[in-house]
Design an enzyme around this catalytic site. Structure first.
Site, mmCIF file in Angstrom:
data_model
loop_
_atom_site.group_PDB
_atom_site.id
_atom_site.type_symbol
_atom_site.label_atom_id
_atom_site.label_comp_id
_atom_site.label_asym_id
_atom_site.label_seq_id
_atom_site.Cartn_x
_atom_site.Cartn_y
_atom_site.Cartn_z
ATOM 1 N N ASP A 1 -8.903 -0.836 122.846
ATOM 2 C CA ASP A 1 -8.420 0.476 123.294
ATOM 3 C C ASP A 1 -9.224 1.641 122.727
ATOM 4 O O ASP A 1 -8.703 2.740 122.557
ATOM 5 C CB ASP A 1 -6.925 0.660 122.950
ATOM 6 C CG ASP A 1 -6.105 -0.533 123.397
ATOM 7 O OD1 ASP A 1 -6.251 -0.933 124.552
ATOM 8 O OD2 ASP A 1 -5.347 -1.084 122.566
ATOM 9 N N HIS B 1 -9.103 -2.034 131.153
ATOM 10 C CA HIS B 1 -10.160 -1.018 131.135
ATOM 11 C C HIS B 1 -9.884 -0.013 132.243
ATOM 12 O O HIS B 1 -9.814 -0.373 133.411
ATOM 13 C CB HIS B 1 -11.533 -1.673 131.357
ATOM 14 C CG HIS B 1 -11.933 -2.601 130.244
ATOM 15 N ND1 HIS B 1 -12.944 -3.524 130.345
ATOM 16 C CD2 HIS B 1 -11.444 -2.738 128.985
ATOM 17 C CE1 HIS B 1 -13.064 -4.184 129.196
ATOM 18 N NE2 HIS B 1 -12.161 -3.724 128.370
HETATM 19 P P1 IMP Z 1 -4.085 -12.296 123.414
HETATM 20 O O1 IMP Z 1 -5.514 -11.853 123.565
HETATM 21 O O2 IMP Z 1 -3.256 -12.018 124.647
HETATM 22 O O3 IMP Z 1 -3.945 -13.710 122.938
HETATM 23 O O4 IMP Z 1 -3.422 -11.388 122.265
HETATM 24 C C1 IMP Z 1 -3.818 -11.499 120.901
HETATM 25 C C2 IMP Z 1 -3.851 -10.144 120.228
HETATM 26 O O5 IMP Z 1 -4.897 -9.351 120.786
HETATM 27 C C3 IMP Z 1 -2.566 -9.320 120.393
HETATM 28 O O6 IMP Z 1 -2.357 -8.582 119.200
HETATM 29 C C4 IMP Z 1 -2.904 -8.385 121.535
HETATM 30 O O7 IMP Z 1 -2.129 -7.197 121.503
HETATM 31 C C5 IMP Z 1 -4.370 -8.113 121.253
HETATM 32 N N1 IMP Z 1 -5.139 -7.747 122.450
HETATM 33 C C6 IMP Z 1 -5.588 -8.567 123.412
HETATM 34 N N2 IMP Z 1 -6.282 -7.897 124.337
HETATM 35 C C7 IMP Z 1 -6.285 -6.613 123.949
HETATM 36 C C8 IMP Z 1 -6.887 -5.426 124.474
HETATM 37 O O8 IMP Z 1 -7.587 -5.426 125.513
HETATM 38 N N3 IMP Z 1 -6.676 -4.281 123.761
HETATM 39 C C9 IMP Z 1 -5.955 -4.273 122.609
HETATM 40 N N4 IMP Z 1 -5.409 -5.354 122.072
HETATM 41 C C10 IMP Z 1 -5.572 -6.515 122.737
#
Ligand code: IMP
Length: 480
Positions: free
Chosen positions: A17, A47
């Protein structure tokens, strides 16, 4: 022999982010690149890019070059791909603005996120606060390869090669999941069977539309023929599966070097690395966050759900229930954090989740930038530093973490796990607040405080700061 092209890489340096989508979009507008490629993650990303008519388009799995005329968008084999999401949600969303045909290519070698991965992620995550998109289970299947005599890793090309076999395997994956589940009533076999059919159908749909690229050397061919590529990272350094804090990471490597593994190109074509960091540092989901305004209280508050399991403290809730100016002036860092979030609109683009906010941490940022090898650095939300003017807590100064100590002794490494990280005492400096530069011409010299702030960041990151974000819109960037 024809001169070959080059690849540049763009990565986030915090916890996601940072505003990478927008920097990527600006880079792609330069006309330097013919291909935009994703090399990690899946539709867990969000995005936001701006369409020519001014409306916002949120992309999850598709690279940010999608609205650029003539640009090809490549999803590399290091990504995980949810075909149902692409077919039902993201492709229709993009096609409201622009038809996708020869300009989207998805590697057949990318592992598919199946309906069972999504289910396993949603039912199984009790600690991390994942996005629930099946990312972890899909990457786990990829590296596990097989469980006994049951193949786990289903790549798009594997499914297309034998759809009956893929459907059979998915049924076996279902039986396996059902065996492990505590609450079997959450698994409805008929619903899952329908989802399996829809899943196979979606893979065939992507193939029929010509989106599946079966040649692992497709990108190599492009670059050898003189085309340039921008490798677009998803998530960020703080969530790297190797360099992050276990288990609070995503499941892919977010570090710049992975661009050349997940993006299917040799590193010999590499030119430069761009990094993006946000000056209103944020983190979503769980995990240690040194310098968080309000510490553990903020982490728990941001994760709180209502009785329906939905995020409790949404953007609307906070805006309607708090007096933002008095929150910003509060002596309590937790309240200050809420005020700063309302002012800076730090909520999830798709989920509306409040993002946890913390102080600028040049120690962590420096290490992130050096590990990825960032050459050029963009700092977004520079304009939002002006909110510190009203913060009584810091006397109008800017709190910045410059180093970490444990038991009063400075350390010169990043602790590997949460236990050690909770012992970290951040060492703060309170800097004179950088000036508001929104009125400056884009290339005008920075005023004194802003300049010395940039110098500190350059010193820590060993990178050249090339852009300061002065607002959310395209073009609101001060170039250095
Ligand atoms: P996952 O990628 O869905 O397995 O989530 C694992 C961790 O990464 C969690 O804390 C999510 O909130 C974080 N996360 C995954 N993708 C994003 C993103 O695009 N932006 C911010 N945090 C992310």
């Amino acid at each position: 022999m024809k001169k070959h092209g080059f690849a540049d890489v763009i990565v986030g340096l915090d916890y996601g982010d940072e505003g990478k989508g927008r920097i990527t979009d600006e880079q792609l507008s330069t006309g330097n690149y013919a291909v935009a490629a994703r090399f990690n993650g899946g539709n867990n990303a969000g995005h936001t890019i701006t369409a020519p008519g001014g409306e916002k388009l949120i992309l999850n799995a598709i690279p940010s070059g999608v609205l650029h005329e003539g640009m090809v968008n490549y999803i590399g084999s290091g990504c995980v791909v949810d075909p149902v999401h692409l077919r039902r949600v993201e492709i229709p969303r993009v096609e409201k603005v622009k038809k996708l045909d020869g300009n989207l290519k998805i590697s057949a070698w990318a592992t598919a996120i199946t309906p069972l991965h999504i289910l396993a992620d949603r039912l199984g995550d009790k600690m991390i606060g994942t996005t629930g998109k099946g990312i972890g289970p899909a990457y786990a299947a990829r590296v596990k390869r097989a469980d006994g005599d049951v193949i786990q890793n289903l790549r798009l090309g594997d499914i297309l090669a034998n759809t009956d076999q893929a459907a059979d395997l998915l049924k076996k994956h279902y039986m396996e999941l059902a065996r492990r589940m505590e609450h079997k009533e959450q698994l409805d076999y008929h619903a899952i069977s329908d989802q399996i059919l829809e899943f196979i159908d979606a893979v065939e749909y992507l193939q029929k539309r010509g989106f599946i690229e079966h040649d692992l050397l497709w990108l190599t061919d492009q670059v050898e023929q003189g085309q340039n590529v921008l490798m677009e990272g998803a998530q960020a350094y703080g969530l790297d599966v190797g360099a992050g804090i276990v288990p609070f990471t995503t499941s892919s490597h977010t570090i710049a070097g992975n661009a050349y593994v997940g993006g299917d190109l040799s590193a010999k074509f590499h030119r430069k690395i761009m990094g993006v960091a946000k000056l209103i540092t944020s983190r979503v989901g769980s995990g240690p966050f040194v310098g968080e305004y309000g510490g553990a209280r903020s982490e728990a508050y941001c994760a709180e759900k209502d009785e329906h399991g939905r995020t409790k403290f949404t953007r609307d809730f906070e805006r309607d229930n708090y007096d933002v100016d008095s929150m910003l002036r509060a002596e309590d860092p937790f309240k200050f954090g809420i005020g700063l979030r309302i002012k800076t609109a730090e909520y999830g683009a798709t989920t509306g989740r409040p993002r946890r906010l913390g102080a600028i941490d040049t120690y962590r940022l420096g290490r992130a930038a050096r590990h990825s090898g960032v050459d050029e650095l963009y700092l977004t939300k520079f304009d939002d530093l002006q909110h510190f003017k009203d913060a009584s807590l810091f006397d109008g100064k800017l709190p910045v973490i410059g180093s970490y100590a444990i038991n009063g002794n400075r350390i010169n490494y990043l602790p590997i796990n949460s236990t050690e990280l909770t012992k970290v005492e951040p060492v703060y400096s309170h800097l004179p607040l950088p000036e508001d530069i929104r009125h400056l011409d884009k290339k005008e010299q920075l005023p004194e405080n802003a300049r010395s702030f940039v110098e500190i960041i350059q010193h820590e990151t060993r990178a050249k700061v090339v852009g300061l974000g002065t607002g959310p819109e395209r073009g609101q960037m001060h170039y250095l």
